[in-house]
Design a protein around this motif. Structure first.
Motif, PDB file in Angstrom:
ATOM      1  N   THR A 107      23.514  84.915   1.298  1.00  0.00           N
ATOM      2  CA  THR A 107      24.486  85.031   2.382  1.00  0.00           C
ATOM      3  C   THR A 107      24.505  83.730   3.193  1.00  0.00           C
ATOM      4  O   THR A 107      23.615  82.881   3.048  1.00  0.00           O
ATOM      5  CB  THR A 107      24.091  86.189   3.317  1.00  0.00           C
ATOM      6  N   LYS A 108      25.479  83.611   4.064  1.00  0.00           N
ATOM      7  CA  LYS A 108      25.543  82.446   4.946  1.00  0.00           C
ATOM      8  C   LYS A 108      24.265  82.343   5.778  1.00  0.00           C
ATOM      9  O   LYS A 108      23.702  81.262   5.930  1.00  0.00           O
ATOM     10  CB  LYS A 108      26.762  82.542   5.859  1.00  0.00           C
ATOM     11  N   ASP A 153      19.963  89.625   7.932  1.00  0.00           N
ATOM     12  CA  ASP A 153      20.091  90.698   6.949  1.00  0.00           C
ATOM     13  C   ASP A 153      19.858  90.120   5.565  1.00  0.00           C
ATOM     14  O   ASP A 153      20.280  89.002   5.260  1.00  0.00           O
ATOM     15  CB  ASP A 153      21.492  91.328   6.998  1.00  0.00           C
ATOM     16  N   VAL A 154      19.180  90.896   4.742  1.00  0.00           N
ATOM     17  CA  VAL A 154      18.932  90.480   3.368  1.00  0.00           C
ATOM     18  C   VAL A 154      19.166  91.689   2.476  1.00  0.00           C
ATOM     19  O   VAL A 154      18.851  92.823   2.846  1.00  0.00           O
ATOM     20  CB  VAL A 154      17.501  89.891   3.198  1.00  0.00           C
ATOM     21  N   LEU A 163      19.372  79.485   7.036  1.00  0.00           N
ATOM     22  CA  LEU A 163      17.950  79.511   7.361  1.00  0.00           C
ATOM     23  C   LEU A 163      17.215  78.467   6.526  1.00  0.00           C
ATOM     24  O   LEU A 163      16.432  77.674   7.047  1.00  0.00           O
ATOM     25  CB  LEU A 163      17.369  80.907   7.108  1.00  0.00           C
ATOM     26  N   HIS A 164      17.499  78.455   5.232  1.00  0.00           N
ATOM     27  CA  HIS A 164      16.844  77.514   4.321  1.00  0.00           C
ATOM     28  C   HIS A 164      17.273  76.071   4.601  1.00  0.00           C
ATOM     29  O   HIS A 164      16.434  75.191   4.767  1.00  0.00           O
ATOM     30  CB  HIS A 164      17.167  77.899   2.874  1.00  0.00           C
ATOM     31  N   SER A 165      18.563  75.822   4.650  1.00  0.00           N
ATOM     32  CA  SER A 165      19.025  74.435   4.806  1.00  0.00           C
ATOM     33  C   SER A 165      18.659  73.864   6.171  1.00  0.00           C
ATOM     34  O   SER A 165      18.259  72.691   6.270  1.00  0.00           O
ATOM     35  CB  SER A 165      20.528  74.315   4.538  1.00  0.00           C
TER      36      SER A 165
END
Length: 179
Positions: free
Chosen positions: A92-93, A70-71, A98-100
């Motif tokens: 969000t978490k 969700d964004v 997703l990025h990290s």
């Protein structure tokens, strides 16, 4: 040059494309039309050179079980001295992970220590307009800030794009996320 992007569901993508179209019709910005194949997205990483086959294999492995995220966009922003305007997603978490996780799993491909998309440097955003004069930036900000109150959507795919000198940015590989 390559970018790993997070792409949106059809409704969110259409909404942003409509904003791009309206900004062009109002002679505020033609950003979206300067690069063929441009789609609304959040960039997760960038690379100068890649071994494509190894990168595709790593994408298959990393994103095999990745769920849709969700964004939501509740604010707009601008980078200092850039003339850029963007929708700013709530971090969000799910978006953070997703990025990290991408950067952990793809560390061996990192070839630009100055990339703006590295952990501790990343400002997640979806560009609305770019390279605007101060006057046009104010006009775009005013228009976009009055257009709607919030945008809720989903990240449904990650994709590798290749940005070319011919002003194209085609998706060369992608992975759908699990619904």
């Amino acid at each position: 040059m390559y970018g790993l992007i997070a792409a949106f569901d059809q409704t969110t993508e259409s909404f942003i494309k409509n904003v791009w179209k309206e900004l062009k019709e109002k002679s505020i910005s033609s950003y979206a039309y300067e690069v063929e194949d441009r789609i609304p997205h959040i960039t997760l990483a960038s690379y100068n050179q890649l071994n494509r086959r190894d990168f595709f294999d790593q994408m298959d492995e990393t994103y095999r079980y990745q769920s849709v995220i969700d964004v939501n966009f509740k604010s707009i922003g601008s980078f200092l001295k850039s003339g850029a305007l963007y929708y700013s997603p709530t971090v969000t978490k799910g978006l953070y992970e997703l990025h990290s996780n991408h950067h952990k799993d793809f560390e061996r491909f990192q070839d630009d220590p100055n990339s703006l998309y590295l952990p501790d440097h990343w400002i997640p955003h979806c560009t609305i307009a770019n390279r605007l004069s101060q006057e046009k930036l104010q006009e775009a900000f005013h228009y976009c800030s009055k257009r709607h109150s919030a945008l809720f959507g989903k990240i449904v795919k990650v994709a590798l794009i290749e940005v070319t000198e011919k002003h194209t940015a085609p998706i060369i590989y992608s992975k759908k996320l699990i619904e």
